[in-house]
Write a protein that holds these residues in place. Structure first.
Motif, PDB file in Angstrom:
ATOM      1  N   LYS A   1      33.594  29.821  32.197  1.00 33.80           N
ATOM      2  CA  LYS A   1      33.991  28.970  30.571  1.00 33.80           C
ATOM      3  C   LYS A   1      35.526  30.893  31.094  1.00 33.80           C
ATOM      4  N   THR A   2      34.804  30.979  32.451  1.00 34.57           N
ATOM      5  CA  THR A   2      36.137  32.636  33.007  1.00 34.57           C
ATOM      6  C   THR A   2      36.827  31.446  34.044  1.00 34.57           C
ATOM      7  N   PRO A   3      38.170  32.190  33.557  1.00 34.63           N
ATOM      8  CA  PRO A   3      39.546  30.862  33.809  1.00 34.63           C
ATOM      9  C   PRO A   3      39.471  31.938  35.570  1.00 34.63           C
ATOM     10  N   GLN A  17      39.944  35.354  36.649  1.00 29.32           N
ATOM     11  CA  GLN A  17      40.170  36.837  35.669  1.00 29.32           C
ATOM     12  C   GLN A  17      38.693  37.462  36.008  1.00 29.32           C
ATOM     13  N   ARG A  18      38.972  38.778  36.049  1.00 31.79           N
ATOM     14  CA  ARG A  18      37.378  39.760  36.056  1.00 31.79           C
ATOM     15  C   ARG A  18      36.828  39.576  34.786  1.00 31.79           C
ATOM     16  N   LEU A  19      34.959  39.702  35.001  1.00 30.17           N
ATOM     17  CA  LEU A  19      34.043  39.995  34.505  1.00 30.17           C
ATOM     18  C   LEU A  19      33.681  40.634  33.606  1.00 30.17           C
ATOM     19  N   PHE A  75      35.314  39.042  40.132  1.00 32.75           N
ATOM     20  CA  PHE A  75      35.909  38.340  39.195  1.00 32.75           C
ATOM     21  C   PHE A  75      35.521  37.175  39.689  1.00 32.75           C
ATOM     22  N   VAL A  76      36.324  35.853  39.051  1.00 26.07           N
ATOM     23  CA  VAL A  76      35.979  34.598  39.063  1.00 26.07           C
ATOM     24  C   VAL A  76      36.881  33.915  40.459  1.00 26.07           C
ATOM     25  N   ILE A  83      31.286  33.763  42.416  1.00 23.76           N
ATOM     26  CA  ILE A  83      31.856  35.186  42.068  1.00 23.76           C
ATOM     27  C   ILE A  83      32.448  36.305  44.070  1.00 23.76           C
ATOM     28  N   ILE A 116      28.683  31.992  31.591  1.00 22.44           N
ATOM     29  CA  ILE A 116      29.928  32.107  31.246  1.00 22.44           C
ATOM     30  C   ILE A 116      30.818  32.332  32.165  1.00 22.44           C
ATOM     31  N   ILE A 117      30.912  32.302  33.283  1.00 18.03           N
ATOM     32  CA  ILE A 117      30.759  32.212  34.910  1.00 18.03           C
ATOM     33  C   ILE A 117      31.923  31.115  34.794  1.00 18.03           C
TER      34      ILE A 117
END
Length: 241
Positions: A21-23, A26-28, A67-68, A58, A18-19
């Motif tokens: 794939k998150t730019p 950006q907030r999780l 956030f990442v 994070i 998940i982390i």
């Protein structure tokens, strides 16, 4: 109480995906939302997320969420050539710092066996923490016979690399043998690197030899995977029937 349908390691693997794939920036999803999606308790989720926070992947912002972070500084090296962390950092132009430096003389130590030396051999023990952006990313231990290196020999500006010191001194080094494993952090290593017990680490056990095939140094090193990447070039073997 929620009963997780995942093992803790499986949960961390899902969170890592998940982390990834998150730019960056950006907030999780919020903690309650993510816990609901994964079918785990918030306490379990929070414990699993601490691993990624410790690795710098994070960052929690009070009142805003999790956030990442941006791209981590990564020290990358091939395993075909033995190089110090300091050399890798200079080549990658990454600033590192040394902390918790300890240089002592040991006697009647269990480390003597790793050096093929009698148990009463005086040994020089060097340990230190490597930091990037003030964060611990590696714990390095070197042990050498005092006949090879006296504790008081190391200069005041010692940057943490026993290998570089021996090379600069002109020692005739031949080769190194290393065993590389992925381990779950025991309590002492977790404490040193400010991570959770059970977090995954890269562990190196290595022996340095001179041209007469004598063991000059024994090393034990622990690396946070998020900041280190090791690879090896391998030739393709011919088929023999």
């Amino acid at each position: 109480m929620n009963k997780s349908r995942y093992t803790f390691q499986h949960l961390q693997s899902i969170l890592a995906n998940i982390i990834a794939k998150t730019p960056p920036g950006q907030r999780l999803p919020s903690e309650p939302e993510l816990a609901r999606q994964l079918g785990v308790s918030r306490a379990t989720l929070r414990e699993a997320m601490r691993t990624f926070e410790a690795q710098g992947l994070i960052r929690r912002r009070q009142g805003s969420g999790t956030f990442v972070t941006g791209r981590l500084p990564v020290l990358e090296s091939g395993l075909e050539v033995l190089e110090s962390v300091d050399t890798l950092a200079r080549r990658k132009q990454i600033d590192i710092a040394i902390s918790d430096l300890s240089i002592v003389t040991l006697r009647n130590s269990d480390y003597a066996a790793a050096l093929d030396a009698p148990v009463d051999t005086p040994l020089t023990y060097v340990e230190r923490i490597i930091r990037i952006d003030e964060k611990p990313v590696a714990w390095l231990i070197d042990v050498l016979p005092a006949s090879v290196l006296q504790a008081e020999e190391l200069p005041a500006d010692f940057r943490g690399s026993v290998l570089d010191y021996l090379l600069a001194r002109g020692d005739q080094l031949s080769h190194s043998r290393a065993e590389v494993t992925a381990i779950v952090a025991p309590a002492d290593v977790a404490k040193k690197l400010h991570i959770q017990r059970g977090d995954v680490l890269l562990a190196f056990t290595a022996w340095l030899y001179d041209e007469q095939k004598r063991v000059l140094a024994y090393a034990r090193s622990y690396f946070l995977p998020g900041h280190f990447k090791f690879h090896i070039m391998r030739r393709v073997a011919s088929l023999h029937f």
